[in-house]
Design a protein around this motif. Sequence first.
Motif, short mmCIF file in Angstrom:
data_model
loop_
_atom_site.label_atom_id
_atom_site.label_comp_id
_atom_site.label_asym_id
_atom_site.label_seq_id
_atom_site.Cartn_x
_atom_site.Cartn_y
_atom_site.Cartn_z
N LEU A 261 21.50 46.87 16.85
CA LEU A 261 20.52 46.89 16.41
C LEU A 261 21.18 45.88 15.52
O LEU A 261 20.40 45.72 14.42
CB LEU A 261 20.43 48.32 15.69
N PRO A 262 20.57 44.34 15.79
CA PRO A 262 20.95 43.20 15.57
C PRO A 262 19.49 42.85 14.64
O PRO A 262 19.33 42.30 13.10
CB PRO A 262 20.55 41.87 16.18
N LYS A 263 17.93 43.43 14.42
CA LYS A 263 16.66 43.62 13.59
C LYS A 263 16.97 43.89 12.70
O LYS A 263 16.44 43.70 11.56
CB LYS A 263 15.51 43.67 14.70
N LEU A 264 17.68 45.23 12.53
CA LEU A 264 17.47 45.96 11.25
C LEU A 264 18.75 45.68 9.92
O LEU A 264 19.30 45.13 10.13
CB LEU A 264 18.27 47.05 11.72
N LYS A 265 17.45 45.24 8.62
CA LYS A 265 19.05 44.23 7.41
C LYS A 265 18.80 45.56 6.30
O LYS A 265 19.32 45.94 5.55
CB LYS A 265 17.63 43.30 6.73
N TYR A 266 18.22 47.06 6.93
CA TYR A 266 18.05 48.19 5.88
C TYR A 266 17.92 49.43 6.49
O TYR A 266 16.62 49.41 7.12
CB TYR A 266 17.22 47.94 4.29
N PHE A 267 18.98 50.11 6.18
CA PHE A 267 18.97 51.25 6.80
C PHE A 267 19.31 52.45 5.40
O PHE A 267 20.06 52.71 4.88
CB PHE A 267 19.61 51.88 7.75
N SER A 268 18.66 53.28 5.61
CA SER A 268 18.50 54.04 4.75
C SER A 268 18.76 55.68 5.44
O SER A 268 17.63 55.68 5.92
CB SER A 268 16.88 54.91 3.02
N LEU A 269 19.75 56.08 5.15
CA LEU A 269 19.78 58.25 6.21
C LEU A 269 20.01 59.38 5.50
O LEU A 269 21.13 58.79 4.69
CB LEU A 269 20.59 57.75 7.26
N SER A 270 19.08 60.37 4.88
CA SER A 270 19.08 60.85 4.22
C SER A 270 18.88 62.92 5.07
O SER A 270 18.21 62.45 5.51
CB SER A 270 18.03 61.16 3.06
N SER A 271 20.03 62.99 4.40
CA SER A 271 19.95 64.62 5.52
C SER A 271 20.06 66.41 4.16
O SER A 271 21.19 65.85 3.99
CB SER A 271 20.53 64.63 6.14
N LEU B 78 14.53 50.72 8.18
CA LEU B 78 13.87 52.51 8.46
C LEU B 78 14.36 53.02 7.10
O LEU B 78 16.07 52.97 6.66
CB LEU B 78 14.71 52.07 9.89
N ILE B 79 13.36 53.77 6.83
CA ILE B 79 13.87 54.52 5.95
C ILE B 79 13.71 55.74 6.35
O ILE B 79 12.65 56.36 6.29
CB ILE B 79 12.92 54.68 4.61
N ILE B 80 14.80 56.82 6.58
CA ILE B 80 14.68 57.81 7.46
C ILE B 80 15.54 59.60 6.51
O ILE B 80 16.31 59.16 6.40
CB ILE B 80 14.51 57.97 8.88
N SER B 81 14.36 60.48 6.77
CA SER B 81 14.64 61.30 6.29
C SER B 81 15.24 62.26 6.87
O SER B 81 13.77 63.44 7.45
CB SER B 81 14.29 62.21 5.07
N ILE C 276 9.28 54.26 6.76
CA ILE C 276 10.17 55.54 6.67
C ILE C 276 8.53 56.74 6.56
O ILE C 276 7.55 56.86 6.87
CB ILE C 276 8.74 55.71 4.66
N ILE C 277 9.97 57.60 6.82
CA ILE C 277 8.98 58.82 7.82
C ILE C 277 10.33 60.16 7.84
O ILE C 277 11.63 60.04 7.27
CB ILE C 277 9.70 58.52 9.31
N LEU C 278 9.86 61.28 8.08
CA LEU C 278 10.44 62.04 7.53
C LEU C 278 10.31 63.54 9.30
O LEU C 278 8.72 62.98 9.86
CB LEU C 278 10.28 63.28 6.79
N VAL C 279 11.96 63.51 9.86
CA VAL C 279 11.92 64.02 11.17
C VAL C 279 12.74 65.02 10.93
O VAL C 279 13.03 65.93 10.02
CB VAL C 279 12.25 63.11 12.27
N GLN C 280 12.99 65.97 11.75
CA GLN C 280 13.66 67.30 11.89
C GLN C 280 15.32 66.92 12.59
O GLN C 280 15.92 67.60 12.35
CB GLN C 280 13.03 68.18 13.32
#
Length: 527
Positions: free
Chosen positions: A253-263, A233-236, A210-214
């Motif tokens: 990205l075959p291993k990715l099961k949950y993805f959250s994208l917020s902006s 991956l939960i990314i803002s 879980i991470i906040l990036v630019q």
Amino acid sequence: MNTLNSKNINILDLPDEILLIIFHKLHMIEMFYSLVNVNQRFDRLVLDPFCIHHLDLTIEPFLNDNSPANNAIFNRIRREILPRINHKVNKLTIESLSMACILDTIDFTALTSLRLDNFQSEILLQHLTGDTILFRLLTNQITQIQVNTVDNIREISEGNELNILSLILSIGKYLTDVTFTHWWHNQGITFSFFNLTSTTCVSSSLTKLIILVQTFDDCLYLLDGRLKYLSILIISIIKINDSSSNIDNTKKLPKLKYFSLSSSCYTYCYNNRIVPLLRRMSNIEELTLFLSILRNESTYIVGTQLYNDFLVYMPRLNKFTFSIHTQINNNDIDIDLPSANDILNSFTKIGYRQVDLYADDKLTNSTGYCHVYSLPYHFDNFMFMTNRFPGGIFNTVRLLVMLDVHPFENDLFKIISQNFPLLQRLSIDNREPQKTKQHSSTIITFPHLYKLDVRKAHIDYAVEFLFDKNISLPRLTYLFIEYDTLATITEGFTNDAARRTCAQIKTLLITEPIVRPENFLSYFSSL
């Protein structure tokens, strides 16, 4: 003797269940200092493994200075209590002020989860290097860590925040779950991975981040293979812009099961950046999107388009949670806009029935807005509400941003106070005067609102919110407003209409006059 009421019932007469309810109303530091060593029963309840498996030793608001009394409280906890329970603690929450007293003196043998709150990067780096208990914990036993760093931009060496994340990932041999955020104090910006080497931020154990990036490039950077077992991956992202970088946005990205994208910021890059990324997630099972999208010479994003753009590429998807706001600007062409029913039907056709929305059915000044979201509403923020808001229950929302070219009337604010019961921050962007000056005979109350921003609002909205005969704001302490607006509605800081509300304000952001009027500070007596 401590008694509960006039019948002299001693607190010791209460059953354990009631005592535990009372004890849990206290902060853990307060509970330790006040109740441990009072008697054996209190010790048994307070130091029970179920109660102390998560040890929250954040100092605020109890030890927020270095007074002898406060130091005595914490020293007693460190010497007399922590050695009795350190082997029972599974999760520890601390902040910078308590780090040295705890992790430099006490070894928590059962600890697997660690939360570090409000650290300056320089201080945290010192604890991550050398022979420290934190270093040994990360090397040998921590599987979950949450880090929140906050720095003054003038006092921090550039790149320290990335060094911290890289160090944590390299040291943490058993880490599977990392949450990492970094802010510059009062700047509202975070860090970026741009131009870093391919050996930075590598982990062979991490499965959840879980991470906040630019930037959007930072998201692509994290998904380029250096976190090879990452499944969640939960990314803002502060702002999703275009880029000239050559980061690959096509590899699956075959291993990715949950993805959250917020902006929260508007982006023009839905088609060329967001859609290609989502198409890479062929095995995704849960998807969360919180987006605000700008489109020129086009129409609103609807359900069938989402399906064609990326949902069709996700055969294993079983949960899709979303809030998608579209602003269209059509200056040169005439496009028929879909009705609200058309938009709802577009989601029904692809299997999503728990959906609500509001949308302009015609353009104003060549601009139209549409906001469509899954139910129940999942997000903390509600962005760019317009007058077409249909109502509903939004118990999760803490921040509301209102934006429209048509005026917001008193009735809408009454609805908002009821539909957003836990609202804490409100921003109003509307230059149009209210048409109806007559307010409800019943005062509207926002019981949890502590921050109000009316810098981009017509003076009518300052009157609406700051005059206590209209709206009650018992917890308001932050106010952002233009000085001219403030001086006008208060009649030079002399009238009583807004005095009660303004007397609560502890932080005031205004365009300052050269010299404050004589009675300014008496009007804002809590500054």
